[in-house]
Design an enzyme around this catalytic site. Sequence first.
Site, short mmCIF file in Angstrom:
data_model
loop_
_atom_site.label_atom_id
_atom_site.label_comp_id
_atom_site.label_asym_id
_atom_site.label_seq_id
_atom_site.Cartn_x
_atom_site.Cartn_y
_atom_site.Cartn_z
N CYS A 1 0.85 -1.20 0.00
CA CYS A 1 0.00 0.00 0.00
C CYS A 1 0.89 1.25 0.00
O CYS A 1 1.62 1.49 -0.95
CB CYS A 1 -0.99 -0.04 1.16
SG CYS A 1 -2.35 1.15 0.98
N HIS B 1 -3.86 -4.73 -0.42
CA HIS B 1 -3.53 -5.31 0.88
C HIS B 1 -3.61 -6.84 0.78
O HIS B 1 -4.70 -7.40 0.87
CB HIS B 1 -4.51 -4.82 1.95
CG HIS B 1 -4.32 -3.40 2.34
ND1 HIS B 1 -3.44 -3.01 3.32
CD2 HIS B 1 -4.87 -2.26 1.86
CE1 HIS B 1 -3.47 -1.70 3.44
NE2 HIS B 1 -4.32 -1.22 2.57
N GLU C 1 -2.84 -9.00 2.94
CA GLU C 1 -3.30 -9.57 4.22
C GLU C 1 -4.81 -9.49 4.38
O GLU C 1 -5.38 -10.10 5.27
CB GLU C 1 -2.59 -8.87 5.39
CG GLU C 1 -3.08 -7.48 5.71
CD GLU C 1 -2.53 -6.37 4.82
OE1 GLU C 1 -2.79 -5.19 5.14
OE2 GLU C 1 -1.85 -6.68 3.81
#
Length: 204
Positions: A81, A185, A187
């Site tokens: 990011c 992202h 995750e």
Amino acid sequence: MIPVKKVAVVDYGVGNLRSVVRGLEQAGAATLITGDPEEILAADGIVLPGVGAFHEGMEQLGPLCRTIQEASATTPLLGICLGMQMLMETSEEHGLHQGLGLVPGEVRRFPAVPGMKVPHMGWNTLHLTGDDHPLFASLAEQEYVYFVHSYYVTTGPENTLTTTTYITDFASSVGRGNVYGVQFHPEKSGPAGLRILNNFIGLL
């Protein structure tokens, strides 16, 4: 027995590091949240996460800028990011600011288009730009991942690993030498994101 790879998650006061750590640990890495230059230089891999404004991120990184630049010459580095944006040479967010300069290119704001909201927030697809890159091994074309950003990266095709379309086509992931970046992202991107993190660990 294959030794567990040690990944330093750079702690410079910007972003939620815990979700990144959980994703890396799910992918099989041993993680260390640190702002210590020696620990960063000793790691098998480095992750530079971040959310927020570009200039604030660079200011918070401060003396660690040189550590990141030095380490990336020999150690795989993944920017996530804001961390990806900081890999670039410059950003126009709140004036012109210098980045780490590890990947040629700049960070620009999405243009205003009626009916299109900024930030770009939510799930969108990745378009693989060339031959299979190990960071995206076993991923399908048009895989969905999760984005939250108001600024995007522009760089040359030789540094662009994937593109995504929102208002304009932009580089949603980049790679140059040992340096990689993803605008989304991983995750927060379910099985596809976990696979990307696992692939990064495989590069260590």
